[in-house]
Scaffold this motif. Structure first.
Motif, short mmCIF file in Angstrom:
data_model
loop_
_atom_site.label_atom_id
_atom_site.label_comp_id
_atom_site.label_asym_id
_atom_site.label_seq_id
_atom_site.Cartn_x
_atom_site.Cartn_y
_atom_site.Cartn_z
N MET A 1 69.04 26.68 79.61
CA MET A 1 70.22 26.27 80.37
C MET A 1 70.86 25.03 79.76
N LYS A 2 70.00 24.19 79.21
CA LYS A 2 70.50 22.94 78.62
C LYS A 2 71.49 23.25 77.49
N THR A 3 71.32 24.40 76.87
CA THR A 3 72.18 24.71 75.72
C THR A 3 73.45 25.44 76.14
N ILE A 4 73.61 25.74 77.43
CA ILE A 4 74.84 26.42 77.87
C ILE A 4 75.86 25.34 78.23
N PRO A 5 76.92 25.18 77.45
CA PRO A 5 77.86 24.10 77.73
C PRO A 5 78.58 24.34 79.05
N PRO A 6 78.86 23.28 79.79
CA PRO A 6 79.54 23.45 81.08
C PRO A 6 80.95 24.01 80.91
N SER A 7 81.46 23.95 79.67
CA SER A 7 82.83 24.43 79.49
C SER A 7 82.95 25.94 79.74
N TYR A 8 81.84 26.69 79.64
CA TYR A 8 81.92 28.12 79.92
C TYR A 8 82.28 28.36 81.38
#
Ligand SMILES: Nc1ncnc2c1ncn2[C@@H]1O[C@H](COP(=O)(O)OP(=O)(O)OP(=O)(O)O)[C@@H](O)[C@H]1O
Ligand SMILES: [Mg+2]
Lengths: 365, 555
Positions: free
Chosen positions: B444-451
């Protein structure tokens, strides 16, 4: 430009924003954007551009003030109901969906039927010349192609307002220039209102109808590109947009459109008062390198001139760039066109330079 | 410019074919890499490959039966055993000598325990018989010593059987000892067998050799000075009773001819030779054809018996068959282990996902505190944590007390949360939760909030944005966490042991039972092997359905 904020397509009214409750990132922002306008927010890093954009998109809330969209306050409308298209700096294409699925996403969540969806996707892909790439995954596309898809995705549901946050930041120079052209073309063609964020001033100048120069949480100047370049309102804008020679001094005489400035070196020059009001004000005068004149015949006979010593001559192809020591400053730049009769100065030469008073603007200190 | 258009392979700068020099460079690289990982490789081989290999081997190995009773098994080969008749005398004779040998070396009880796994009561048959083998041989000893007192002197036997030419027989007997005890029986025994005697008195020669080898090598005594075992007397009696033995012996004139002649003269008073009756008299177990069938079924060196046992089947004379209903436990236990592991994995996903999401999305400071809370269980001993659950889950425990106090549960009707599968599931979910949270978090840490923002700007509600955009990208984390938790759960032991009671235990608890209590290591190994295969099969299935590249522990 607009009588009231209600006439504007988008309006920021006394908007303030603070993340930590201690410092204001955006300080009293007032901005009106017209329907179909291409407005660019330009400014150094950390000046609050993205913050403004996020407030408009609904991902950040304004600490104070109001944002209006088509005359209606939108502070309480959640982002997904604002109908604003958005292109992110890193594109934010969904990696687990194909290009076509990415484009279908905004249409699906609006409950659009399959055939209508497909027609729109095809139209949007054709619009950015990516018609054959519908089946690919974003990871299988080049940076420029991803950029186009992100653009197509932001436009496919036909929003009236599109926000772009440094969409071309990751592209190389050539591709960037090409995309600048395409984006402006599309925006004008579709008649959509665009708010574009960049810290690349060339990009801002070439693309926009108007540019808002941000610094320190405020709009320093809001004008069309040519005005911005030729008539900077303060020394920050003058420094930030294009190249500039600056000299500091004190106003000794002022009369209407003319003033006399006594430089710190003791020389006197003519200038146009912009940000100075009275004799005795300290001022920074700014002269564009290409407006400096070496040919005395072009100046009026009574014009003040300065002596300069050539320190460096740089051949840049289309132009020559000459660095001089003038009035105690070691980096006074002159740009001259590479014309057949243009003189190539050698270091050590003493020359005399001058300018039209209108080109020399006396700004704030 | 050099001419690159000439035909032939590409050459590198020094004229060696390019392919070759590339291969050389790569080989050097590989070698260096190999040297770097050599310690780890050795460690893995020693601590992983070897134990698993030995476990797989142990689950089919069955040499103890034919090693302990080699001649009995040989003799049993012709016995069908289907019509309820006991094996014939020859088998019982062989049993006498085999058992005697085994009893001297104290190996018979081990075989008894081994066979007891397959047929209860077998071990006591071996144990009691082992104590009274002397009695079976004694009548023959008495008879011989009455016929000629010289038989009471060990030297008589030594001189009678010494000679040359019987080396092969001695080596055979050495091999039998070594097979049974499992160590070398090499070395001089101070006795060489006469080839003539080996032919005239084969049983006697064999029995005496057995004794001589044992006396010299295990006891460390001088063969000539010791008195032989009762087996030797019995063997002589058997040799006398062989067809044609008497006529051949009458002609014998070598050492010990006189006592042999005396014994021949006393033949009419020879006690009846009936080993079958003797064995059955000592222990009725030998009169039970079921016991003999078991012995025959489990006589091969390698057996599928343990595996059949592990899936609630057993070997019969004609193939495998199901065990009686009330003895079927393992298949049920395997299924229960799988289902409970799945439930535990599912609960870990449900509980761990929101925590991991918080960890990945909170500001760094609060996330760090939360992370410490997640890792805290790792700092306390597993035993302490499980015992704490005991305190919580008891009927008079904290949870029940609170529920009663809140009025959700009637005081007389307290929930049974422990010593059943509920207890195991609750406690194990808690204990394995970090193994779900950590991989989830790192993905999850690697999923940017911009998505998520992009999805919302495109018109998706919070839920749609999460479900269509965020969740699919977190699946690799769920996959990694699930594999980790499931595989850990399926082999878990301590927690089910403590809070599981009888309904909440796992297959590993049975394995542990067989290793430490019932000492049926073969069955434990078979159960372990099945567990291993199950895990591998599930892993394969997972790879087919989800794809193993869809598993990420981060990045
Ligand atoms: N989520 C946040 N929490 C706290 N401070 C923030 C947050 N986002 C931005 N800031 C601060 O607000 C200020 C303005 O940030 P913003 O992202 O708007 O700048 P920007 O003009 O977009 O800069 P850049 O050109 O580098 O993108 C910066 O000082 C930044 O540190
Ligand atoms: Mg920004």
């Amino acid at each position: 430009m607009f009588d009231t904020a209600k006439d504007a397509f988008v309006a920021f009214e006394h908007v303030q924003k603070s993340y930590d409750g201690e410092t204001l990132v955006v300080k009293d922002l007032n901005l009106q954007i017209g329907q179909g306008e291409f407005l660019t927010m330009l400014g150094p890093s950390g000046s609050g551009k993205t913050t403004c954009l996020m407030m408009l998109a609904g991902f950040e809330t304004a600490t104070h003030g109001e944002i209006l969209l088509q005359g209606r306050p939108i502070n309480n409308i959640p982002p997904h109901k604002r109908g604003i298209g958005m292109v992110f700096q890193n594109y934010a294409l969904f990696p687990h969906m194909s290009v076509a699925e990415n484009l279908a996403f905004p249409l699906e969540v609006r409950g659009m039927g399959k055939s209508e969806r497909e027609a729109k996707i095809k139209r949007a892909l054709d619009m950015v010349q990516m018609g054959d790439f519908g089946g690919r995954r974003p990871a299988q596309l080049s940076g420029g192609q991803q950029q186009r898809i992100a653009l197509a995705r932001a436009l496919v549901f036909e929003p009236e307002l599109v926000l772009m946050d440094e969409p071309l930041g990751a592209l190389d120079k050539q591709l960037r220039e090409h995309m600048q052209f395409e984006i402006t073309n599309l925006a004008h063609q579709l008649g959509i209102t665009t708010v574009y964020v960049t810290h690349d001033q060339t990009e801002a100048l070439t693309m926009s109808d108007r540019v808002a120069v941000f610094d320190d949480g405020r709009i320093q100047q809001l004008d069309p590109p040519d005005v911005l370049y030729e008539q900077p309102q303060n020394s920050f804008v003058a420094q930030f947009i294009g190249e500039n020679n600056t000299l500091t001094g004190v106003v000794t005489q002022i009369s209407g459109e003319r003033c006399l400035v006594k430089l710190d070196s003791g020389d006197e020059i003519d200038a146009r008062p912009v940000n100075v009001s009275k004799v005795g004000d300290r001022t920074t005068v700014s002269i564009r390198p290409e407006r400096v004149e070496m040919d005395k015949r072009r100046l009026s006979p009574d014009a003040h001139t300065l002596k300069g010593e050539v320190l460096e001559f740089i051949y840049m192809g289309d132009i020559f760039r000459t660095r001089l020591r003038v009035a105690g400053s070691d980096d006074f730049i002159i740009k001259t066109r590479n014309a057949p009769d243009q003189q190539r100065l050698t270091p050590g030469t003493q020359i005399e330079i001058g300018w039209l008073p209108d080109d020399c603007r006396a700004l704030d200190a | 410019m050099t001419d690159t258009t000439t035909s032939g392979p590409m050459l590198s700068a020094d004229g060696v074919p390019l392919k070759k020099s590339l291969a050389r460079a790569l080989r050097r690289q590989k070698l260096r890499a190999l040297i770097l990982i050599a310690p780890l490789l050795a460690f893995v081989v020693l601590t992983f490959v070897v134990p698993i290999g030995s476990m797989l081997f142990r689950s089919v190995e069955n040499q103890i039966v034919s090693g302990t009773l080699p001649k009995t098994i040989e003799a049993l080969e012709t016995w069908e055993g289907e019509d309820g008749t006991l094996p014939d005398q020859e088998v019982f004779q062989a049993l006498f000598f085999d058992m005697f040998r085994a009893a001297e070396a104290k190996e018979h009880t081990k075989l008894g325990s081994r066979l007891n796994y397959e047929r209860t009561g077998f071990s006591s048959v071996f144990r009691t018989t082992g104590r009274s083998l002397d009695d079976i041989g004694e009548p023959f000893q008495d008879w011989l010593e009455d016929a000629d007192p010289a038989f009471a002197d060990g030297l008589t036997w030594y001189e009678m059987l010494s000679g040359t030419g019987g080396e092969d027989l001695i080596e055979d007997r050495r091999a039998i000892w070594a097979n049974m005890v499992g160590e070398g029986f090499a070395g001089d025994i101070g006795f060489t067998l006469s080839g003539e005697m080996a032919e005239l008195l084969p049983q006697t020669a064999a029995a005496y050799s057995d004794w001589a080898i044992y006396t010299a090598i295990v006891d460390g005594d001088v063969v000539a000075e010791e008195d032989p075992w009762e087996t030797v007397y019995a063997a002589l009696a058997l040799d006398f009773a062989r067809d044609g033995a008497v006529s051949a012996l009458v002609a014998y004139s070598g050492a010990g001819a006189a006592p042999i002649a005396n014994a021949l003269a006393a033949l009419p008073s020879l006690p009846e030779i009936d080993f079958r009756a003797a064995f059955v008299a000592e222990n009725e177990g030998w009169g039970d054809t079921g016991n003999w069938q078991t012995l025959k079924i489990y006589s091969p060196d390698y057996t599928t018996g343990y595996f059949l046992n592990a899936i609630d089947m057993k070997k019969g004379l004609d193939g495998a068959m199901a065990r009686p209903e009330n003895q079927q436990i393992y298949v049920k236990l395997f299924i229960r282990t799988m289902i409970m592991s799945l439930i535990i994995t599912g609960s870990c996903i449900l509980l761990g996902y929101p925590v991991a999401w918080l960890l990945a999305n909170l500001p760094v400071r609060s996330a760090n505190v939360l992370m410490i809370l997640v890792l805290l269980p790792f700092w306390t001993s597993l035993l302490v944590r499980t015992s704490a659950w005991k305190v919580l889950l008891q009927q008079q425990g904290v949870i029940n007390n609170i529920l009663v106090w809140l009025g959700f549960v009637d005081d007389t009707n307290r929930l049974i949360l422990m010593n059943n599968s509920t207890g195991t599931i609750i406690a194990m979910t808690h204990i394995l939760l970090p193994f779900m949270i950590l991989p989830l978090y790192s993905v999850m840490k690697t999923i940017p909030p911009s998505y998520l923002r992009a999805a919302k700007s495109l018109g998706a509600t919070n839920w749609t944005a999460f479900w269509r955009v965020y969740f699919p990208q977190s699946i690799p984390g769920i996959g990694a966490g699930s594999i980790l938790v499931f595989i850990l759960a399926i082999g878990y032991y301590i927690t089910p042991e403590i809070v599981g009671g009888t309904d909440g235990v796992f297959i590993s608890n049975r394995i542990a039972h067989h290793i430490s209590s019932s000492l049926n290591w073969g069955l434990a190994a078979a159960l372990g092997s099945i567990l291993l295969v199950l895990v591998l099969a599930l892993y394969w299935l997972y790879d087919r359905i989800v794809g193993i590249d869809n598993v990420k522990l981060g990045g």
